[in-house]
Design an enzyme around this catalytic site. Structure first.
Site, mmCIF file in Angstrom:
data_model
loop_
_atom_site.group_PDB
_atom_site.id
_atom_site.type_symbol
_atom_site.label_atom_id
_atom_site.label_comp_id
_atom_site.label_asym_id
_atom_site.label_seq_id
_atom_site.Cartn_x
_atom_site.Cartn_y
_atom_site.Cartn_z
ATOM 1 N N GLY A 114 -96.874 -19.243 -24.548
ATOM 2 C CA GLY A 114 -95.648 -19.821 -24.125
ATOM 3 C C GLY A 114 -95.653 -21.345 -23.894
ATOM 4 N N ALA A 115 -96.505 -22.069 -24.710
ATOM 5 C CA ALA A 115 -96.957 -23.388 -24.531
ATOM 6 C C ALA A 115 -96.282 -24.364 -25.390
ATOM 7 C CB ALA A 115 -98.394 -23.753 -24.181
ATOM 8 N N GLY A 116 -95.575 -23.734 -26.394
ATOM 9 C CA GLY A 116 -94.892 -24.666 -27.560
ATOM 10 C C GLY A 116 -95.798 -24.714 -28.632
ATOM 11 N N GLY A 118 -96.229 -21.947 -30.716
ATOM 12 C CA GLY A 118 -95.907 -20.858 -31.728
ATOM 13 C C GLY A 118 -96.906 -19.499 -31.387
ATOM 14 N N SER A 119 -97.267 -19.467 -30.105
ATOM 15 C CA SER A 119 -98.330 -18.265 -29.816
ATOM 16 C C SER A 119 -97.423 -16.805 -30.405
ATOM 17 C CB SER A 119 -98.490 -18.200 -28.517
ATOM 18 O OG SER A 119 -97.381 -18.170 -27.702
ATOM 19 N N SER A 120 -96.394 -16.500 -29.867
ATOM 20 C CA SER A 120 -95.583 -15.384 -30.001
ATOM 21 C C SER A 120 -95.430 -15.227 -31.696
ATOM 22 C CB SER A 120 -94.236 -15.307 -29.419
ATOM 23 O OG SER A 120 -93.412 -16.405 -29.519
ATOM 24 N N ALA A 121 -95.015 -16.306 -32.219
ATOM 25 C CA ALA A 121 -94.660 -15.988 -33.719
ATOM 26 C C ALA A 121 -95.847 -15.714 -34.216
ATOM 27 C CB ALA A 121 -94.244 -17.329 -34.229
ATOM 28 N N ALA A 122 -96.919 -16.313 -34.074
ATOM 29 C CA ALA A 122 -98.247 -15.952 -34.654
ATOM 30 C C ALA A 122 -98.793 -14.644 -34.386
ATOM 31 C CB ALA A 122 -99.340 -17.015 -34.153
ATOM 32 N N ASP A 164 -90.451 -21.194 -36.032
ATOM 33 C CA ASP A 164 -91.850 -20.764 -35.879
ATOM 34 C C ASP A 164 -92.274 -19.683 -36.843
ATOM 35 O OD1 ASP A 164 -90.778 -22.239 -33.726
ATOM 36 O OD2 ASP A 164 -91.886 -21.141 -32.160
HETATM 37 C C1 MEV Z 1 -89.235 -22.714 -29.498
HETATM 38 O O1 MEV Z 1 -90.703 -22.632 -30.145
HETATM 39 C C2 MEV Z 1 -88.467 -23.484 -30.289
HETATM 40 C C3 MEV Z 1 -87.018 -23.490 -30.084
HETATM 41 O O2 MEV Z 1 -86.328 -24.486 -31.003
HETATM 42 C C4 MEV Z 1 -86.380 -21.974 -30.287
HETATM 43 C C5 MEV Z 1 -86.579 -21.349 -31.668
HETATM 44 O O3 MEV Z 1 -86.266 -22.202 -32.552
HETATM 45 O O4 MEV Z 1 -86.453 -20.334 -31.652
HETATM 46 C C6 MEV Z 1 -86.797 -23.937 -28.671
#
Ligand code: MEV
Length: 338
Positions: A114-116, A118-122, A164
């Protein structure tokens, strides 16, 4: 047993605005989530997670995924981690036409949750790839990216772009505009990441931007301005030689756009004191530019600096828990030979 690993990413430009159809350019970085999938005889799913910024937990549940484990870690983080694994398993079952497939799943990740980055996508990308391969039904990359997007979309209540998941699947830098997703050429940019040790709630942050945009025309204009600067940034990358080290002039121009992008994200209410402090520490240290990455609210910033100065400055910045150089991950999701 099948093991797949998928990279995290930083946003060079365009997070949040991408949710409203503007273009975005994320770039995959060499921090990966690794998912192991072992089919089971029954329809249960057993999940063991390590390093998801959690102390680690193991849970087992049957068929339906409504039950939540009784584990001694913060509930929202467990919900988040479990939700993404559930959604990946559902996509794999659907893709392989095996609705009752059970798995032992192990998740390991060096991408903070959750820190930006892309952990969840990975996790979702590696999870679907590992589970479909384990069932003997590997997917091509486009379908894998599409299914990973659908999984994220579901967990994030419809508040997700394809950025992501497409980036994690393909690796390298990509351009995403609505449903249109393409890998793009980019030189190996000198990314430095600062992490405040925290996390933002993507759903809440996206909902906040949506509300602002609906309420104020100037907020809608701000989102459009992000799109304009992304197009300018894409133009710079298109003119650069992807095989050579980036020219100082290119870094200066990209950095200026990153600074601008951070300002617009702050105007949209998604920055945080810790993120602003790290952005300013990077700029003061001589970075070409710096911005928050991902949903914001806490988590990570990304700066461009080919010297060690930004990493050193960040490591002495109050509120920065970890600073590291992030290499471009040219390869997306891949199978790991056991
Ligand atoms: C989150 O990593 C990025 C956002 O643009 C949401 C998304 O694109 O799904 C905030």
């Amino acid at each position: 047993m099948t093991v797949c690993e998928a990279p995290g990413k930083v946003y060079l430009f365009g997070e949040h605005a991408v949710v409203y159809g503007e273009p975005a350019v994320p770039a995959a970085i060499e921090r990966r989530a690794t998912v192991t999938a072992e089919p089971r005889e029954d329809d249960h799913v057993r999940v063991e997670a390590e390093d998801l910024s959690l102390d680690g937990f193991t849970v087992e549940y049957a068929g339906g995924t409504g039950d939540r484990p009784d584990v001694d870690v913060p509930r929202p983080l467990v919900e988040a981690a479990m939700g993404y694994v559930d959604a990946a398993v559902e996509q794999a079952r659907d893709a392989a036409d095996a609705p009752d497939a059970g798995f032992d799943i192990t998740v390991e990740s060096d991408i903070p949750l959750g820190a930006g980055l892309g952990s969840s996508a990975a996790v979702v990308v590696a999870g679907i790839d590992a589970a479909t391969r384990a069932l003997g039904e590997p997917l091509d990359r486009r379908e894998l990216a599409d299914r990973a997007y659908r999984a994220e979309f579901e967990v994030q209540d419809g508040q997700a772009s394809r950025a992501d998941t497409f980036c994690s699947t393909m690796g390298g830098a990509v351009r995403v505009e609505g449903d249109d997703c393409e890998p793009i050429d980019a030189p190996n940019l000198p990314f430095v990441v600062g992490f405040d040790g925290g996390a933002g709630d993507t759903g809440e942050l996206v909902a906040g931007v949506r509300a602002l945009r609906e309420e104020h025309e100037f907020a809608a204009d701000t989102v459009e301005s992000v799109g304009d600067l992304v197009r300018a940034g894409e133009g710079l990358l298109a003119d650069a030689d992807p095989e050579s080290d980036p020219e100082p002039a290119l870094l200066a121009e990209l950095g200026e756009l990153m600074d601008f992008n951070h300002g617009l994200l702050a105007a949209l209410g998604v920055s945080a004191r810790s993120l602003d402090a790290m952005v300013w520490a990077a700029r003061d240290a001589g970075a070409h530019g710096a911005k928050l990455t991902g949903a914001g609210g806490g988590g990570c910033i990304v700066a461009l600096d080919e010297s060690d100065a930004t990493e050193t400055a960040l490591s002495f910045t109050q509120g920065c828990e970890e600073a590291f150089r992030a290499e471009l991950a040219t390869e997306g999701v891949r199978v790991v030979e056991p």
